[in-house]
Design an enzyme around this catalytic site. Structure first.
Site, PDB file in Angstrom:
ATOM      1  N   ASP A   1     -17.399  20.695 -40.335  1.00 53.77           N
ATOM      2  CA  ASP A   1     -16.673  19.489 -40.768  1.00 53.77           C
ATOM      3  C   ASP A   1     -17.519  18.228 -40.570  1.00 53.77           C
ATOM      4  OD1 ASP A   1     -14.207  19.846 -42.009  1.00 53.77           O
ATOM      5  OD2 ASP A   1     -13.168  20.246 -40.129  1.00 53.77           O
TER       6      ASP A   1
ATOM      7  N   GLN B   1      -8.344  22.890 -38.493  1.00 53.55           N
ATOM      8  CA  GLN B   1      -7.639  22.063 -39.463  1.00 53.55           C
ATOM      9  C   GLN B   1      -6.924  20.905 -38.766  1.00 53.55           C
ATOM     10  OE1 GLN B   1      -7.672  22.296 -42.832  1.00 53.55           O
ATOM     11  NE2 GLN B   1      -6.450  20.437 -42.882  1.00 53.55           N
TER      12      GLN B   1
ATOM     13  N   LYS C   1      -9.469  26.443 -48.882  1.00 51.29           N
ATOM     14  CA  LYS C   1     -10.758  26.699 -48.246  1.00 51.29           C
ATOM     15  C   LYS C   1     -11.062  28.192 -48.223  1.00 51.29           C
ATOM     16  CE  LYS C   1     -10.371  22.448 -45.604  1.00 51.29           C
ATOM     17  NZ  LYS C   1      -9.919  21.799 -44.359  1.00 51.29           N
TER      18      LYS C   1
END
Length: 281
Positions: free
Chosen positions: A119, A96, A52
């Protein structure tokens, strides 16, 4: 011979488009910043986080990295999220997953400002997707839509079967396919006559987390097969939920693992980061 849907190539197209957009924003004095938070040092999570960060660097998005110890408390993480929510120079926040067992994922997801939830996991964004309102969409399902569109796969009017009902893939995927005017069935571990159900699909999306579960007996001749799974086979090699060698001869198009859906997830995360600027203006 089935068409191999190349997620690496399509994600590169998207990242190149985003790179131009990020450059245009920067010329206007609007930098884009993503804050990435990792708790612990799970090897798989570390790989994802590094990918990422590399994606951000390529596109021209500034990334801030926060690495908390494995035993960091839930309150410590929530305090950090609160700080990032309040920072005007942070556009997107990514925590995460998975988190250590002592931290409640649901509480952490809810703590993120929905306008920074790149997200697409916050209940407000999930609800917006349900009723067709603007908001962030989970990256993997959004990436699958782009794979299909950019590969010339007709979605409208087609029958789609989604194998898996997770909050991250199965459920939002069904909503996105409905938005594209597909006829959608969600199948899962309790579905009776599963092979009969999946063989109806013009588009079969497998997201069950079982290595090579889907064989040709599950697939209609000429179907498009999207493999979301990332597993390890008995010999330790990466594989999907679909037995690629068995299914490829009978379908019209298929995604490989690796190199199919995976790269698209990061591409759509970067897309959401740029979209966050518009939501925050």
């Amino acid at each position: 011979m089935a068409k191999i849907i190349d997620g690496k190539a399509i994600s590169k197209q998207i990242r190149d488009e985003l790179r131009i957009r990020a450059g245009e924003l920067l010329e206007k004095g609007i930098p884009v910043t993503l804050a990435v938070v990792q708790v612990g040092a799970d090897p798989a999570s570390t790989v994802y986080v590094n990918n990422k960060k590399k994606g951000c660097e390529y596109v021209g998005i500034r990334s801030l990295s926060y690495e908390l110890a494995e035993d960091a408390g839930e309150d410590e993480l929530l305090c950090l999220i609160d700080e990032l929510n309040r920072r005007a120079d942070v556009n997107g926040i990514l925590v995460q997953l998975p988190l250590p067992a002592h931290i409640r994922e649901e509480r952490v997801i809810r703590a993120i400002d929905p306008k920074k939830d790149v997200d697409g996991f916050h209940p407000q964004n999930v609800g917006a997707l349900c009723i067709g309102q603007p908001g962030f969409v989970s990256c993997t399902p959004a990436g699958i839509i782009q794979l299909l569109r950019r590969s010339g796969v007709e979605i409208s009017g087609r029958e789609c079967v989604i194998l898996g009902r997770s909050n991250i893939v199965g459920k939002p995927m069904s909503l996105l396919m409905l938005r594209e005017n597909a006829t959608v069935t969600i199948a899962h571990s309790r579905t009776e006559n599963l092979r009969e159900v999946t063989r109806r699909a013009d588009i079969l999306i497998a997201a069950v987390g079982k290595p090579k579960m889907i064989t040709r007996e599950y697939v209609k001749e000429g179907a498009v097969v999207i493999d979301v799974g990332i597993n390890r086979s008995a010999d330790g090699k990466l594989c999907g939920d679909v037995n690629f060698e068995d299914v490829e001869p009978v379908c019209s198009a298929i995604t490989p693992v690796p190199g199919g859906v995976g790269p698209m997830t990061i591409a759509m995360l970067l897309h959401n980061c740029l979209e966050s600027v518009n939501l925050q203006l």
